[in-house]
Enzyme design. Structure first.
Site, PDB file in Angstrom:
ATOM      1  N   GLU A   1     -61.069  52.266 -45.361  1.00 35.50           N
ATOM      2  CA  GLU A   1     -62.296  51.753 -45.981  1.00 35.50           C
ATOM      3  C   GLU A   1     -62.811  50.466 -45.334  1.00 35.50           C
ATOM      4  O   GLU A   1     -64.004  50.186 -45.377  1.00 35.50           O
ATOM      5  CB  GLU A   1     -62.045  51.504 -47.478  1.00 35.50           C
ATOM      6  CG  GLU A   1     -61.369  50.163 -47.846  1.00 35.50           C
ATOM      7  CD  GLU A   1     -59.963  50.016 -47.306  1.00 35.50           C
ATOM      8  OE1 GLU A   1     -59.346  51.040 -46.957  1.00 35.50           O
ATOM      9  OE2 GLU A   1     -59.466  48.878 -47.214  1.00 35.50           O
TER      10      GLU A   1
ATOM     11  N   ARG B   1     -63.170  49.494 -42.206  1.00 37.15           N
ATOM     12  CA  ARG B   1     -64.130  49.715 -41.105  1.00 37.15           C
ATOM     13  C   ARG B   1     -65.489  50.163 -41.640  1.00 37.15           C
ATOM     14  O   ARG B   1     -66.517  49.862 -41.054  1.00 37.15           O
ATOM     15  CB  ARG B   1     -63.546  50.743 -40.127  1.00 37.15           C
ATOM     16  CG  ARG B   1     -63.272  52.086 -40.756  1.00 37.15           C
ATOM     17  CD  ARG B   1     -62.321  52.941 -39.948  1.00 37.15           C
ATOM     18  NE  ARG B   1     -60.941  52.454 -40.024  1.00 37.15           N
ATOM     19  CZ  ARG B   1     -59.911  53.015 -39.380  1.00 37.15           C
ATOM     20  NH1 ARG B   1     -60.117  54.066 -38.608  1.00 37.15           N
ATOM     21  NH2 ARG B   1     -58.682  52.527 -39.501  1.00 37.15           N
TER      22      ARG B   1
ATOM     23  N   LYS C   1     -63.333  41.090 -43.784  1.00 36.07           N
ATOM     24  CA  LYS C   1     -63.123  42.222 -44.694  1.00 36.07           C
ATOM     25  C   LYS C   1     -62.768  41.699 -46.073  1.00 36.07           C
ATOM     26  O   LYS C   1     -61.807  40.951 -46.230  1.00 36.07           O
ATOM     27  CB  LYS C   1     -62.006  43.123 -44.145  1.00 36.07           C
ATOM     28  CG  LYS C   1     -61.565  44.242 -45.099  1.00 36.07           C
ATOM     29  CD  LYS C   1     -60.477  45.125 -44.470  1.00 36.07           C
ATOM     30  CE  LYS C   1     -59.931  46.136 -45.486  1.00 36.07           C
ATOM     31  NZ  LYS C   1     -58.843  46.985 -44.921  1.00 36.07           N
TER      32      LYS C   1
ATOM     33  N   LYS D   1     -52.803  55.417 -52.025  1.00 32.70           N
ATOM     34  CA  LYS D   1     -51.581  54.916 -51.414  1.00 32.70           C
ATOM     35  C   LYS D   1     -50.383  55.206 -52.306  1.00 32.70           C
ATOM     36  O   LYS D   1     -50.541  55.495 -53.495  1.00 32.70           O
ATOM     37  CB  LYS D   1     -51.683  53.395 -51.220  1.00 32.70           C
ATOM     38  CG  LYS D   1     -52.631  52.937 -50.145  1.00 32.70           C
ATOM     39  CD  LYS D   1     -52.569  51.418 -49.993  1.00 32.70           C
ATOM     40  CE  LYS D   1     -53.584  50.894 -48.991  1.00 32.70           C
ATOM     41  NZ  LYS D   1     -53.325  51.305 -47.604  1.00 32.70           N
TER      42      LYS D   1
ATOM     43  N   ASP E   1     -56.953  47.180 -52.464  1.00 32.35           N
ATOM     44  CA  ASP E   1     -57.017  48.466 -51.761  1.00 32.35           C
ATOM     45  C   ASP E   1     -55.985  49.432 -52.329  1.00 32.35           C
ATOM     46  O   ASP E   1     -54.814  49.393 -51.971  1.00 32.35           O
ATOM     47  CB  ASP E   1     -56.778  48.247 -50.259  1.00 32.35           C
ATOM     48  CG  ASP E   1     -56.930  49.537 -49.464  1.00 32.35           C
ATOM     49  OD1 ASP E   1     -57.393  50.552 -50.040  1.00 32.35           O
ATOM     50  OD2 ASP E   1     -56.598  49.519 -48.249  1.00 32.35           O
TER      51      ASP E   1
ATOM     52  N   ASP F   1     -58.896  55.754 -47.514  1.00 31.09           N
ATOM     53  CA  ASP F   1     -58.058  54.571 -47.308  1.00 31.09           C
ATOM     54  C   ASP F   1     -58.424  53.842 -45.999  1.00 31.09           C
ATOM     55  O   ASP F   1     -57.960  52.733 -45.763  1.00 31.09           O
ATOM     56  CB  ASP F   1     -56.586  54.979 -47.307  1.00 31.09           C
ATOM     57  CG  ASP F   1     -55.657  53.800 -47.522  1.00 31.09           C
ATOM     58  OD1 ASP F   1     -56.155  52.707 -47.887  1.00 31.09           O
ATOM     59  OD2 ASP F   1     -54.430  53.966 -47.346  1.00 31.09           O
TER      60      ASP F   1
ATOM     61  N   ASP G   1     -55.879  42.403 -49.113  1.00 32.43           N
ATOM     62  CA  ASP G   1     -56.880  43.063 -48.279  1.00 32.43           C
ATOM     63  C   ASP G   1     -58.225  42.324 -48.217  1.00 32.43           C
ATOM     64  O   ASP G   1     -59.175  42.811 -47.614  1.00 32.43           O
ATOM     65  CB  ASP G   1     -57.071  44.510 -48.756  1.00 32.43           C
ATOM     66  CG  ASP G   1     -57.249  45.479 -47.590  1.00 32.43           C
ATOM     67  OD1 ASP G   1     -56.945  45.087 -46.456  1.00 32.43           O
ATOM     68  OD2 ASP G   1     -57.692  46.616 -47.840  1.00 32.43           O
TER      69      ASP G   1
HETATM   70  N1  BES Z   1     -55.707  47.617 -45.857  1.00 32.24           N
HETATM   71  C1  BES Z   1     -55.135  48.671 -45.137  1.00 32.24           C
HETATM   72  C2  BES Z   1     -54.345  48.198 -43.915  1.00 32.24           C
HETATM   73  C3  BES Z   1     -53.081  47.443 -44.204  1.00 32.24           C
HETATM   74  C4  BES Z   1     -51.881  48.113 -44.350  1.00 32.24           C
HETATM   75  C5  BES Z   1     -53.087  46.070 -44.288  1.00 32.24           C
HETATM   76  C6  BES Z   1     -50.711  47.405 -44.601  1.00 32.24           C
HETATM   77  C7  BES Z   1     -51.922  45.366 -44.520  1.00 32.24           C
HETATM   78  C8  BES Z   1     -50.729  46.033 -44.682  1.00 32.24           C
HETATM   79  C9  BES Z   1     -56.238  49.608 -44.633  1.00 32.24           C
HETATM   80  O1  BES Z   1     -57.347  49.719 -45.462  1.00 32.24           O
HETATM   81  C10 BES Z   1     -55.640  50.969 -44.571  1.00 32.24           C
HETATM   82  O2  BES Z   1     -55.274  51.498 -45.575  1.00 32.24           O
HETATM   83  N2  BES Z   1     -55.550  51.508 -43.349  1.00 32.24           N
HETATM   84  C11 BES Z   1     -55.013  52.793 -43.146  1.00 32.24           C
HETATM   85  C12 BES Z   1     -55.902  53.498 -42.143  1.00 32.24           C
HETATM   86  C13 BES Z   1     -55.618  54.969 -41.992  1.00 32.24           C
HETATM   87  C14 BES Z   1     -55.933  55.719 -43.256  1.00 32.24           C
HETATM   88  C15 BES Z   1     -56.462  55.492 -40.839  1.00 32.24           C
HETATM   89  C16 BES Z   1     -53.598  52.628 -42.603  1.00 32.24           C
HETATM   90  O3  BES Z   1     -53.352  51.696 -41.864  1.00 32.24           O
HETATM   91  O4  BES Z   1     -52.758  53.418 -42.969  1.00 32.24           O
HETATM   92 ZN    ZN Z   2     -57.767  48.150 -46.616  1.00 34.31          ZN
HETATM   93 MN    MN Z   3     -57.112  51.166 -46.977  1.00 31.90          MN
END
Ligand code: BES
Ligand code: ZN
Ligand code: MN
Length: 472
Positions: free
Chosen positions: A324, A326, A240, A252, A245, A322, A263
């Site tokens: 993104e 996947r 990824k 966020k 992000d 968010d 990220d």
């Molecule tokens: N990059 C984040 C995941 C992440 C969070 C990595 C904290 C490292 C530390 C990912 O893109 C994300 O934002 N995931 C969301 C998914 C949700 C919206 C289904 C999450 O984990 O909140």
């Molecule tokens: Zn992310």
């Molecule tokens: Mn995200």
């Protein structure tokens, strides 16, 4: 830093610091036993794990650091930490040389990697500090075994990890998708065993997922395809590459964004692996795929409710911008299905906060559709002292990803977020291909300062995947 080997007694060493492991309940087996045991008694140092004692003497070696190893046989993590503490202590006294006492049977490569990683700091964005002006120059490993190859392997591994840490730690406006593409092209330019394609725009247009996420950013997205040709078996690695992000329109919080330069840690794993494949020369072929973009809320940004079409034709309803990672990995795996005959596909992604809720910040989640692959990766993680725990791909939870308007939606509700993230990616894995997904959201970045890693990027996953690829 240069490593050399000596079988002379400890008392004949003249390094700035001598590193000596001490096992609980066992005598200090060396010619300086008398010198240190008195002090140990006086200080109540017994060799308990996670304790150290600095002994200063009037002899040739003025500083001796005793490292408590506890009672049990040390594992990879313990040996890495032993080396790392040695490096930290040497730096703390502004020493330039270190001699290390190595008990029989210890993996010298872990000591070497530990010392190099313990010496790591990211100072690129700082004005000159005192830290930058002190360097460990020489390390003498005290052993009578032939450890030349172990030293070289340990150095190679550490260089890959530091390469990744630098990429992730750097300001995210510098580590852009184009920057990652330039790094990849450089790797190919400098190594005849590696080739690299950065997809032309019209090819990338077929990747509705990657292009959709990129719409909110002023930075061009890039899709990077690296190839190392070493043999018949084909392993494809996907990483990824979200270089920042923000969450996009599903933005966020300020705090949630603070570490989001991390990220692209999955992409950094892939690049770091390729940076050392020509040295390790495994007899397999490795493909590295990196979908790279920022996730930003600019005027063109993808909107919750938008539907995009991945390269394999599947439509994705983006309900939360968010989620993104996947969506861009869907295109990377579709691309793999279309262009590469993989025996194995492994993806690395800082995918979900939910994985951190499940396993804590130090442990990566492993998902796989193949028992043997999962077992092999867990074995490698054990070898290298990285914490990985397998989580299940619950069939029934696929229902959570049903969309009203598209083939699939990109979020799966409140519960089991690491699993639904993995299930989403699985939908894009080429039919019948063994695949593993490592959710490295937690361990890619540390807010603690440990001997092996200061605050910031860790380079997690590189050591285990290199162990897996080089079949050690
Ligand atoms: N990059 C984040 C995941 C992440 C969070 C990595 C904290 C490292 C530390 C990912 O893109 C994300 O934002 N995931 C969301 C998914 C949700 C919206 C289904 C999450 O984990 O909140
Ligand atoms: Zn992310
Ligand atoms: Mn995200």
């Amino acid at each position: 830093m240069t490593f050399s080997v000596s079988s002379k007694p400890l008392s004949a060493q003249n390094a700035d610091l001598l590193l000596l492991p001490v096992f609980e309940g066992e005598p200090v087996s060396s010619d300086i036993q008398g010198l240190v045991e008195k002090r140990m008694k006086r200080e109540g140092f017994t060799g308990k794990k996670n304790t150290t004692l600095l002994v200063q003497t009037q002899t040739e070696v003025q500083n001796i650091v005793l490292i408590g190893m506890g009672k049990d046989e040390p594992n990879a993590e313990d040996i890495l930490a032993f080396g790392a503490i040695g490096a930290r202590k040497t730096k703390a006294i502004r020493g330039e040389s270190l001699a290390v006492c190595i008990p029989n049977g210890w993996a010298v490569e872990h000591i070497v990697t530990g010392i190099l990683l313990g010496n790591y700091s990211f100072t690129k964005h700082k004005n000159k500090t005192l830290e930058q002006s002190t360097h460990i120059k020489n390390v003498t490993l005290l052993t009578s075994a032939d450890v030349k190859e172990n030293i070289a392997y340990g150095e190679t591994i550490a260089s890959a990890v530091m390469f990744a840490r630098d990429l992730v730690n750097q300001s995210p406006s510098q580590t852009t998708p184009s920057y990652l593409a330039a790094i990849a092209m450089d790797l190919a330019k400098n190594n005849k065993d590696i080739s690299c394609t950065v997809l032309p725009r019209e090819e990338m247009e077929k990747m509705g997922g990657l292009m959709g996420i990129a719409r909110g950013s002023s930075q061009e997205p890039k899709f990077i395809h690296l190839t190392y040709k070493g043999g018949e078996k084909v392993v494809t690695l996907a990483g990824k590459g979200i270089t920042f992000d923000s969450g996009g329109l599903s933005i966020k919080s300020a705090q949630g964004m603070e570490t989001m330069k991390l990220d692209m840690a999955g992409a950094a794993v892939v690049l770091a692996v390729f940076s050392v494949l020509p040295k390790l020369k495994p007899k397999i072929t490795v493909h590295g795929l990196i979908p790279a973009t920022e996730n930003m809320p600019g005027p063109g940004a993808v909107k919750p409710g938008d539907v995009v079409t991945a390269m394999n034709g599947k439509t994705i309803e983006i309900l939360n911008t968010d989620a993104e990672g996947r969506v861009i990995l869907a295109d990377a795996l579709s691309y793999a299905g279309k262009h590469i005959q993989s025996d194995v596909i492994i993806d690395f992604a800082t995918l979900t906060g939910a994985c951190m809720i499940a396993l804590g910040e130090d442990v990566a989640g492993l998902f796989s559709n193949n028992k043997d692959l999962a077992a092999a990766l867990l074995k490698s993680a054990k070898h290298t002292g990285e914490k990985v725990w397998e989580l299940p791909l619950i069939e029934e939870y696929k229902d959570k990803l049903q969309s009203h308007v598209a083939d699939i939606k990109n979020i799966g509700g409140k519960y089991g977020g690491a699993i639904t993230g993995a299930l989403f990616i699985q939908e894009f894995v080429p039919q019948g291909t063994p695949w593993a997904h490592l959710d490295i959201a937690g361990p890619s970045f540390t807010e603690k300062d440990t001997p092996l890693c200061p605050h910031g990027a860790t380079g997690f996953g590189i050591r285990m995947i290199l162990d897996y690829l080089s079949n050690r």
